[in-house]
Design a protein around this motif. Structure first.
Motif, PDB file in Angstrom:
ATOM      1  N   ILE A 139      -0.824   4.144   0.005  1.00 44.42           N
ATOM      2  CA  ILE A 139      -2.155   4.903  -0.349  1.00 44.42           C
ATOM      3  C   ILE A 139      -2.351   4.741  -1.964  1.00 44.42           C
ATOM      4  N   PRO A 140      -1.679   4.793  -2.807  1.00 46.40           N
ATOM      5  CA  PRO A 140      -1.794   4.625  -4.216  1.00 46.40           C
ATOM      6  C   PRO A 140      -2.477   3.040  -4.314  1.00 46.40           C
ATOM      7  N   ALA A 141      -1.765   2.082  -3.550  1.00 49.21           N
ATOM      8  CA  ALA A 141      -2.241   0.663  -3.641  1.00 49.21           C
ATOM      9  C   ALA A 141      -3.569   0.452  -3.190  1.00 49.21           C
ATOM     10  N   LEU A 142      -4.003   1.112  -2.066  1.00 46.53           N
ATOM     11  CA  LEU A 142      -5.420   1.099  -1.490  1.00 46.53           C
ATOM     12  C   LEU A 142      -6.328   1.789  -2.380  1.00 46.53           C
ATOM     13  N   VAL A 143      -6.088   3.074  -2.972  1.00 44.74           N
ATOM     14  CA  VAL A 143      -6.960   3.765  -4.065  1.00 44.74           C
ATOM     15  C   VAL A 143      -7.312   2.902  -5.068  1.00 44.74           C
ATOM     16  N   ILE A 144      -6.081   2.133  -5.791  1.00 46.50           N
ATOM     17  CA  ILE A 144      -6.442   1.456  -6.954  1.00 46.50           C
ATOM     18  C   ILE A 144      -7.395   0.333  -6.596  1.00 46.50           C
ATOM     19  N   TYR A 145      -7.328  -0.415  -5.422  1.00 42.93           N
ATOM     20  CA  TYR A 145      -7.836  -1.655  -5.376  1.00 42.93           C
ATOM     21  C   TYR A 145      -9.463  -1.188  -4.846  1.00 42.93           C
ATOM     22  N   PHE A 146      -9.788  -0.079  -4.033  1.00 43.66           N
ATOM     23  CA  PHE A 146     -10.962   0.282  -3.907  1.00 43.66           C
ATOM     24  C   PHE A 146     -11.751   1.056  -4.919  1.00 43.66           C
ATOM     25  N   GLY A 147     -10.773   1.633  -5.721  1.00 42.59           N
ATOM     26  CA  GLY A 147     -11.492   2.343  -6.939  1.00 42.59           C
ATOM     27  C   GLY A 147     -11.986   1.327  -7.861  1.00 42.59           C
ATOM     28  N   TYR A 148     -11.179   0.330  -7.927  1.00 41.37           N
ATOM     29  CA  TYR A 148     -11.659  -0.858  -8.795  1.00 41.37           C
ATOM     30  C   TYR A 148     -12.984  -1.773  -8.411  1.00 41.37           C
ATOM     31  N   TYR A 149     -12.826  -2.132  -7.200  1.00 43.76           N
ATOM     32  CA  TYR A 149     -13.707  -3.082  -6.503  1.00 43.76           C
ATOM     33  C   TYR A 149     -14.666  -2.482  -5.517  1.00 43.76           C
TER      34      TYR A 149
END
Length: 369
Positions: free
Chosen positions: A97-107
């Motif tokens: 969950i945190p990995a996906l949030v960071i990726y989608f939050g940035y891109y």
């Protein structure tokens, strides 16, 4: 939150603990939905521009109640060995969950926000359904003649789950569902009026069935006052929330109410487990009589670390290129969506509101005086 040695939860009533407690922490606290929006306009009256006032409300809610309620979850999940043993998927979720949030939050920030608001609406209403089920479980068969049946239960669920969407769908269809300057994603092929007409028809049908069912229940002496009060205020609050212009401030109102409910429920459920000797040693520390401040203090300290991370991202925006909203939501959603995942597991397991022998004896003595 009680500071007494015992927690009287009358077994001969439909209230989870008592009428006063339930109305304070569960139904009556719906009044909190107005606080963020009033604060938003108060901030502007004091000279803040609308965007600064909006961000100030978000940060205050996150610090005082929204953040703490996220970390209270771990006092029923992560820190409970029995929960970890039953649900090992929480380990994987803590990474994915945190990995996906960071990726989608940035891109893909708008997609992340759109997904968050969708899941947030489901999560808040799932909590209401969970409490409704808890009230159903309090219904004694000797009084009602039967527990609420599956058909009646689904009518309750339907009216709770559909009230939010007529106006929300209207705004999605017409492209006015915005969070700050971000218009949330809605598929182009669904942007026609029949979508919100269908959402409105579904709510109207559910509301009609619910009113009819509830009227018949009370007429036959099977009405459940605590549950009816909760569903009633939920329908009203859910229906009107998407009307307001600043939607993230309006939804912070729902979040404030939801978080207040959650903090009270988690404290009370763990206190009951403490009295029944069901808590492991680490959790007993946060559930002892008269020491609710340990419980809230734990959640606030955890929240301070998260807010520090938000502040760090804000201070380094020149290097990262992130907007203020990205700095806020990337950190918050790492924890919040993990909390959602844990809760959707917790909400499938009805809480035990039965009294310990000590509590039951204390209740009988009180009633006999």
């Amino acid at each position: 939150m009680s500071t007494t040695a015992t927690l009287p939860s009358p077994s001969n009533t439909l209230w989870l603990r008592s009428k006063a407690w339930d109305l304070t922490w569960i139904s009556g606290s719906v009044l909190l939905v107005t606080v963020p929006y009033v604060s938003y306009y108060a901030g502007q009256a004091m000279g803040l521009n609308p965007n600064t006032a909006r961000n100030a409300v978000n940060m205050l809610v996150a610090f005082l109640i929204g953040g703490p309620h996220m970390y209270a979850t771990h006092l029923r999940s992560t820190l409970d060995p029995s929960f970890r043993g039953r649900h090992p998927s929480i380990y994987l979720a803590a990474l994915i969950i945190p990995a996906l949030v960071i990726y989608f939050g940035y891109y893909h920030f708008v997609l992340l926000l759109s997904f968050f608001f969708m899941w947030a609406s489901v999560h808040v209403l799932h909590q209401i359904i969970y409490i409704v089920d808890c009230y159903n479980g309090r219904a004694p068969s000797k009084k009602t003649g039967l527990l609420p049946g599956l058909k009646a239960g689904w009518i309750d669920y339907a009216v709770v789950l559909t009230a939010l969407y007529p106006i929300a769908m209207y705004r999605f269809v017409h492209g006015t569902f915005k969070v700050g300057v971000n218009t949330l994603y809605f598929p182009e092929f669904l942007k026609f009026d029949a979508v919100w007409w269908l959402a409105s028809a579904a709510f109207a049908a559910a509301l009609t069935l619910y009113i009819t069912k509830t009227w018949r229940e009370f007429r036959s002496g099977e009405g459940n006052i605590p549950k009816t009060a909760l569903i009633g205020v939920t329908v009203i609050a859910s229906f009107i929330t998407p009307i307001f212009h600043e939607l993230d401030v309006a939804f912070q109102g729902m979040n404030t109410w939801h978080s207040f409910q959650y903090l009270g429920l988690t404290w009370y459920i763990n206190r009951l487990r403490y009295e029944r000797n069901e808590l492991p040693p680490k959790l007993r520390l946060f559930s002892r009589p008269g020491e609710w401040w340990r419980y809230y203090g734990f959640t606030v300290i955890a929240n301070i670390f998260a807010l520090g991370s938000i502040g760090t991202l804000i201070l380094t925006r020149a290097e990262t290129g992130l907007s203020f909203d990205q700095c806020y939501y990337i950190v918050v959603l790492c924890f919040l969506l993990t909390h959602y995942y844990h809760d959707h597991i917790i909400f499938t397991e009805r809480a035990d509101f039965s009294l310990s022998p000590t509590q039951a004896d204390g209740q009988r003595l009180a009633l006999n005086r």
